[in-house]
Design an enzyme around this catalytic site. Structure first.
Site, PDB file in Angstrom:
ATOM      1  N   ALA A   1       0.829  -1.215   0.000  1.00  0.00           N
ATOM      2  CA  ALA A   1       0.000   0.000   0.000  1.00  0.00           C
ATOM      3  C   ALA A   1       0.855   1.254   0.000  1.00  0.00           C
ATOM      4  CB  ALA A   1      -0.909   0.009   1.226  1.00  0.00           C
ATOM      5  N   ASN A   2       0.218   2.383  -0.310  1.00  0.00           N
ATOM      6  CA  ASN A   2       0.852   3.687  -0.157  1.00  0.00           C
ATOM      7  C   ASN A   2       0.446   4.276   1.195  1.00  0.00           C
ATOM      8  OD1 ASN A   2       1.115   3.275  -2.997  1.00  0.00           O
ATOM      9  ND2 ASN A   2       1.294   5.481  -3.271  1.00  0.00           N
ATOM     10  N   ARG A   3       1.203   5.217   1.671  1.00  0.00           N
ATOM     11  CA  ARG A   3       0.808   5.968   2.862  1.00  0.00           C
ATOM     12  C   ARG A   3      -0.258   6.970   2.457  1.00  0.00           C
ATOM     13  NH1 ARG A   3       4.455   5.154   6.898  1.00  0.00           N
ATOM     14  NH2 ARG A   3       6.592   4.767   6.219  1.00  0.00           N
ATOM     15  N   SER A   4      -1.401   6.935   3.078  1.00  0.00           N
ATOM     16  CA  SER A   4      -2.442   7.933   2.841  1.00  0.00           C
ATOM     17  C   SER A   4      -3.485   7.821   3.936  1.00  0.00           C
ATOM     18  CB  SER A   4      -3.114   7.699   1.483  1.00  0.00           C
ATOM     19  OG  SER A   4      -4.278   8.493   1.377  1.00  0.00           O
TER      20      SER A   4
END
Ligand code: CTP
Ligand code: CA
Length: 221
Positions: free
Chosen positions: A33-36
């Site tokens: 995942a991406n950081r968000s």
């Protein structure tokens, strides 16, 4: 009371907002995942709603509550997000604030992978670029707005990204750890249109959202 009853400038308009990260499963307990946090996308959806828009809010697994009054479509992966955006069309505008994972794992496992002493050999494929796809879709919204999270040469990278993706505007921000923006309540963005870059002062994510929504309302007027 009178003002509250008046229709907003986006009354009758439909806007799609993507938000949050996507999760690309590796096995039932692990993902890429991406950081968000989803904070900026959520604030944008709320600001558009406050101006009277009907908002379809397509969100990955975010850590902030979804905006009240929006039609919420929850997804996990980039492929699901693309399909949900397509299903929400037609729209007058779209704001793609999601931090979409660029890759997915193609040799994941239905069962939890166990430590065997050998390292897993994960194979990746590139995910569909939802923003680029929508910018060239037959049912393209009149206004397509992308984001660009960069850690260096922000304006140059985002200007190139706008042309490469075929969207109308890019909201660019510097997500270098030193700025403290990732995970925080403030944002410092540069809006890139066909007129060039426009630096906005650092302000709360709600204020960025309100200013962007007002700008969208003006554009669709
Ligand atoms: N985006 C998307 N689908 C993807 C990847 C990105 O819709 N598969 C959208 C994001 O929501 C954002 C914009 O494209 O609005 C830019 O995302 P970004 O990650 O900055 O751009 P990329 O093209 O993925 O380039 P890179 O990560 O290599 O900088
Ligand atoms: Ca990316």
């Amino acid at each position: 009371i009178r003002a509250a009853l008046e229709p907003g400038p986006l009354a009758g308009r439909h806007v799609i907002v993507t938000s949050g990260p996507t999760h690309e499963p590796i096995d039932p307990v692990r993902y890429l995942a991406n950081r968000s946090s989803g904070a900026q996308g959520t604030a944008i959806a709320a600001a558009l709603r406050d101006l009277g828009a009907r908002v379809s809010f397509v969100t990955g697994p975010a850590s902030v509550p979804v905006p009240a009054g929006a039609q919420v479509i929850r997804v996990e992966t980039a492929e699901q997000m693309r399909a949900a955006v397509e299903a929400a069309l037609p729209a007058d505008a779209a704001v793609m604030a999601a931090a979409v994972a660029d890759w997915r794992v193609v040799n994941g496992s239905d069962q939890k992978m166990k430590k065997t002493g050998d390292l897993p050999n994960l194979q990746m494929a590139e995910n569909p670029d939802i923003l680029a796809w929508l910018s060239h879709a037959p049912q393209r919204p009149r206004l397509v707005v992308g984001f660009a999270a960069e850690t260096q040469d922000v304006t140059a990278h985002a200007t190139a990204k706008r042309l490469r993706k075929g969207c109308d505007w890019i909201v660019a921000n510097d997500v270098s750890p030193a700025t403290g923006i990732m995970g925080g309540t403030e944002n410092a963005v540069t809006l890139i249109t066909d007129q060039g870059p426009e630096d906005w002062p650092r302000m709360g994510k709600d204020a960025v959202a309100a200013r962007l929504a007002a700008r969208i309302a003006r554009e669709l007027a």
